[in-house]
Structures are given as C-alpha cells and as structure tokens.
Design a protein around this motif. Structure first.
Motif, PDB file in Angstrom:
ATOM      1  N   GLY A  10      79.489  38.649 -13.945  1.00 28.27           N
ATOM      2  CA  GLY A  10      80.014  38.303 -12.711  1.00 28.27           C
ATOM      3  C   GLY A  10      79.679  36.946 -12.150  1.00 28.27           C
ATOM      4  O   GLY A  10      78.605  36.204 -12.702  1.00 28.27           O
ATOM      5  N   GLU A  11      80.143  36.493 -11.270  1.00 23.72           N
ATOM      6  CA  GLU A  11      80.024  35.331 -10.545  1.00 23.72           C
ATOM      7  C   GLU A  11      80.090  35.346  -8.920  1.00 23.72           C
ATOM      8  O   GLU A  11      80.889  35.901  -8.624  1.00 23.72           O
ATOM      9  N   THR A  12      79.039  34.926  -8.258  1.00 23.91           N
ATOM     10  CA  THR A  12      79.400  34.757  -6.799  1.00 23.91           C
ATOM     11  C   THR A  12      79.157  33.266  -6.367  1.00 23.91           C
ATOM     12  O   THR A  12      78.028  32.402  -6.565  1.00 23.91           O
ATOM     13  N   ALA A  13      80.338  32.738  -5.761  1.00 21.94           N
ATOM     14  CA  ALA A  13      80.294  31.579  -5.699  1.00 21.94           C
ATOM     15  C   ALA A  13      80.380  31.176  -4.065  1.00 21.94           C
ATOM     16  O   ALA A  13      81.338  31.878  -3.580  1.00 21.94           O
ATOM     17  N   GLU A  14      79.654  30.307  -3.724  1.00 23.73           N
ATOM     18  CA  GLU A  14      79.694  30.012  -2.097  1.00 23.73           C
ATOM     19  C   GLU A  14      80.707  28.673  -1.967  1.00 23.73           C
ATOM     20  O   GLU A  14      80.495  27.710  -2.661  1.00 23.73           O
ATOM     21  N   HIS A  15      81.653  28.981  -1.075  1.00 23.68           N
ATOM     22  CA  HIS A  15      82.374  27.887  -0.731  1.00 23.68           C
ATOM     23  C   HIS A  15      82.405  27.334   0.615  1.00 23.68           C
ATOM     24  O   HIS A  15      83.518  27.579   1.377  1.00 23.68           O
ATOM     25  N   PRO A  16      81.510  26.890   1.132  1.00 20.81           N
ATOM     26  CA  PRO A  16      81.420  26.493   2.319  1.00 20.81           C
ATOM     27  C   PRO A  16      82.427  25.376   2.887  1.00 20.81           C
ATOM     28  O   PRO A  16      82.784  24.567   2.125  1.00 20.81           O
ATOM     29  N   GLY A  17      83.060  25.623   3.942  1.00 19.37           N
ATOM     30  CA  GLY A  17      84.073  24.498   4.318  1.00 19.37           C
ATOM     31  C   GLY A  17      85.344  24.939   3.923  1.00 19.37           C
ATOM     32  O   GLY A  17      86.638  24.608   4.407  1.00 19.37           O
ATOM     33  N   LEU A  18      85.476  25.528   2.872  1.00 18.71           N
ATOM     34  CA  LEU A  18      86.867  26.067   2.304  1.00 18.71           C
ATOM     35  C   LEU A  18      86.911  27.846   2.942  1.00 18.71           C
ATOM     36  O   LEU A  18      88.288  28.289   3.262  1.00 18.71           O
ATOM     37  N   LEU A  19      85.946  28.464   3.097  1.00 17.44           N
ATOM     38  CA  LEU A  19      86.112  29.729   3.447  1.00 17.44           C
ATOM     39  C   LEU A  19      84.970  29.894   4.475  1.00 17.44           C
ATOM     40  O   LEU A  19      83.873  29.036   4.562  1.00 17.44           O
ATOM     41  N   GLY A  20      85.367  30.663   5.572  1.00 11.27           N
ATOM     42  CA  GLY A  20      84.419  30.849   6.719  1.00 11.27           C
ATOM     43  C   GLY A  20      83.262  31.578   6.355  1.00 11.27           C
ATOM     44  O   GLY A  20      83.215  32.202   5.338  1.00 11.27           O
ATOM     45  N   PRO A  21      82.204  31.677   7.288  1.00  5.83           N
ATOM     46  CA  PRO A  21      81.039  32.326   6.635  1.00  5.83           C
ATOM     47  C   PRO A  21      81.097  33.693   6.622  1.00  5.83           C
ATOM     48  O   PRO A  21      80.246  34.050   5.775  1.00  5.83           O
TER      49      PRO A  21
END
Length: 381
Positions: A153-164
């Motif tokens: 699996g993968e957990t991707a952090e997308h700040p600025g694209l998705l809210g906290p």
C-alpha cells in the motif's frame, strides 16, 4: 507495505528533510503510521506472502497455480466515493476500510475467482498516524474476512491539495479462477432463478445523493433521527457487507457444483443495471419489488427528500447487495446455505428468453450489451 511518500525521503538529507517539513510533509508521522498498522497488515498474511511490511513491492507466491489447467487472473480496483466525507465529519475511520474491501474484493468473486491479494492507497492532506492506522486496520479486517492478503500500500501526504483532515482511499485486488469455471452470462439459462442477497445498508454508493439530501434539509451527521434509530452519520457509516467467503463456500459445495451461473455486485447504477450486465443478450427478467421491504435508511432518506424509493433505484442498492442467478433446482439449497452464513436470501425473479416488448427495461450497462431487467410492483411495507 510501502511507506508514505513522505517516508521515502532519506533522513540523512537533513536540509532536504527540513524543506519537506516546511512544505507540510511530516516524514516522522508517515513512519509512525506504518508502525501502527504493521500488526493489522501482518495478520492478513499467509505463507504465500513473501517478505513482510515495508518493501517497495509486495510479493505473493503463486506456485500453487501450477495445479490449474489454465489459470485466469481476475483484477478489480475501486474506492468508496464520498462516504469518506461522513467518516471525516464524525472523526470515525475504523469502518471505511471494510467498505473498500467490499467494493474491490466482492467484484473478484463475481466471476467465480478466489481473491489472492490486495493493495491500498490513501491520499491525505496531513498524515495523522492514528487515523491512518484505523483506516488500514479496517482494510485488514476486511481482507482477513475474505481470505485476501494485504500485501502492499501507499500513504501519500498532499498538503495544499487536500485539507489537513481530508483523505481518500482506493485499492486493487487480484484473484484467480480456473478457465472454464468462471461465472457469467454464458452459463445463464431460461428458467434460472434470480436470488437477492441482503445488503447491510447503503454500502458505498450513492453518497453524493445522500449528502445532498441532508444538506438540503439542513441536517447534520451528528443529529439523531428516531426513524433511523440513532445518529444519522453513524447509521450511514454502517460498513459494506462482505459476500466473498459465503459465496466461495457455496461455489465449493459439492452438492451445488455448477448450479451458480452468474453473480452481480449491486454497486453504482442500482439493481436493474447491474443485473443486466450478467444476463445474456436476448434474455430478460422482472424483479419483484414486493418480495422485500427496503431498510429504514432508504425510506427515511427518501422521505426527507420528498421523493419515492423508485426514483433512487438507479443510485442505491435498496437492500440488495449481491444477486445470484442459479439453476432452478438448486435455488432452495443455495438459499439455505447463504442464510446459514447470516445472509438473508430470497427469490426476486426468474430468467426468461424470447421476444417481448422491452419498454421500460434496462438493457445492458457500462458498455456491456447484456440482458434486459426492470423492477415491477410495489415495495413491501
């Protein structure tokens, strides 16, 4: 299980790591999330899984396929749609993973295949380790219940694209079936019985409509509703029923060998469209609404919207999560087997072949030129 995109950054590059943190990506949180989910993921592993959590790719030993004459691989991918918005609003994330497994793995069994392994993908605005662990624990429980290994699996952090507090989940699974044993329209015959397998509720489809109805009525997910019997959001988060293991047991039952001709997973598009996909061209069936009473969640939402149950038939499953098309002389035995596994099952129709007026029928769906289906009568009270 691969780590988050954040976790793939080398910790030795201090200046780069600092810049990444300033950009809103927390590598330490990603690593902690992986640690919290490891035990749940490992619990789904059998001796077929090679290696453990943390590799770049999951490895699965398929040497057992050598015993097949001609093994076919089946694959499916899906998400859970806007149901995640309700989980986020209630800060309750331990059921959404089962929804994902239901949407992905229960598509595998439709062709008669046994699921082998699954991978997941979580995109979020900010990695909150406990939240990610809850989501993955739900996926792992669903995988264990369906005999599916969660191998990566993968957990991707997308700040600025998705809210906290925003996230979305998706997954993919692979299964196997012997060539010649796959289910589908080619097996369906005139006189076959159409069996309905009860859903646990809305499952994971039609939540954009649900959210629109509640928003228009100025109702919140934390509000209570006496007719629903509890907090609205909690009722809506009822996890998707998993059909894979009970159906595989039926397919493996010697007395029922060859009696199941087709299965249809009732997801987006509703009952008629999904059933039409697994019927052969030239066949038709009428589904008797009077054979069941849709659960309160469907009736209450329809009442709030000021609409009818019939108007939502192309959106919600209305109480039927899976459909089985079976030989007439085996319908009673299959019903008994499924009921013994805890799934209410009943006959809703039969397959006919021949020329008739098909006005008002759904004919095929999603690019499939299949049979014709329509719902008739009135729902039971």
């Amino acid at each position: 299980m691969t780590n988050s995109a954040a976790s793939n950054v080398s910790s030795s590059a201090a200046s780069a790591s600092s810049s990444y943190a300033e950009a809103g990506v927390d590598t330490a949180a990603g690593d902690l999330a992986v640690e919290l989910m490891k035990s749940a993921v490992s619990a789904t592993h059998t001796t077929n899984v090679m290696g453990g959590v943390g590799g770049f790719a999951g490895l699965f030993d398929v040497s057992f396929l050598k015993s097949f004459d001609r093994p076919l691989l089946a694959t499916s991918t899906d998400g859970v749609g806007t149901k995640v918005a309700i989980a986020q609003a209630l800060d309750k994330h331990d059921t959404i993973g089962q929804d994902l497994v239901g949407m992905v793995v229960d598509d595998i069994v439709v062709v008669g295949a046994k699921p082998l392994f699954m991978t997941d993908y979580i995109a979020c605005g900010k990695v909150v380790p406990s939240r990610i662990a809850d989501i993955v624990a739900g996926i792992a429980r669903g995988c264990s219940a369906t005999g599916t290994a969660l191998v990566g699996g993968e957990t991707a952090e997308h700040p600025g694209l998705l809210g906290p507090d925003d996230y979305d989940v998706a997954g993919a699974a692979v299964g196997a079936v012997e060539s010649g044993s796959q289910l589908g329209p080619h097996l369906v015959e005139e006189g076959d019985v159409v069996l309905a397998l009860e859903s646990s509720g809305l499952h994971s489809n039609g939540f954009s409509l649900v959210r629109h109805i509640l928003r228009s009525a100025d109702l919140g997910y934390s509000d209570s509703n006496a007719d629903l019997g509890g907090v609205i959001g909690e009722v809506l988060l009822e996890p998707t029923r998993l059909y894979t293991s009970p159906l595989l047991a039926v397919l493996d039952e010697p007395s029922l060998q060859g009696s199941v001709h087709a299965l249809s997973h009732v997801t987006g598009g509703g009952i008629a469209a999904n059933l039409a996909r697994v019927l052969p061209v030239g066949s038709w069936t009428e589904v008797d609404r009077g054979s069941w009473s849709p659960a309160p969640v469907f009736r209450v939402l329809s009442d709030i919207a000021g609409s009818t149950l019939e108007s939502s038939e192309g959106t919600w499953n209305l109480g039927i999560g899976m459909i089985a098309v079976v030989a007439r002389d085996s319908a009673a035995a299959m019903t008994a087997h499924l009921e013994a596994s805890g799934i209410r099952t009943w006959q809703v129709g039969a397959v006919s072949v021949g020329i008739r007026d098909l006005s008002g029928f759904e004919q095929g769906a999603k690019g499939v030129d299949g049979g014709a289906v329509r719902l008739v009568g009135a729902y039971a009270g």
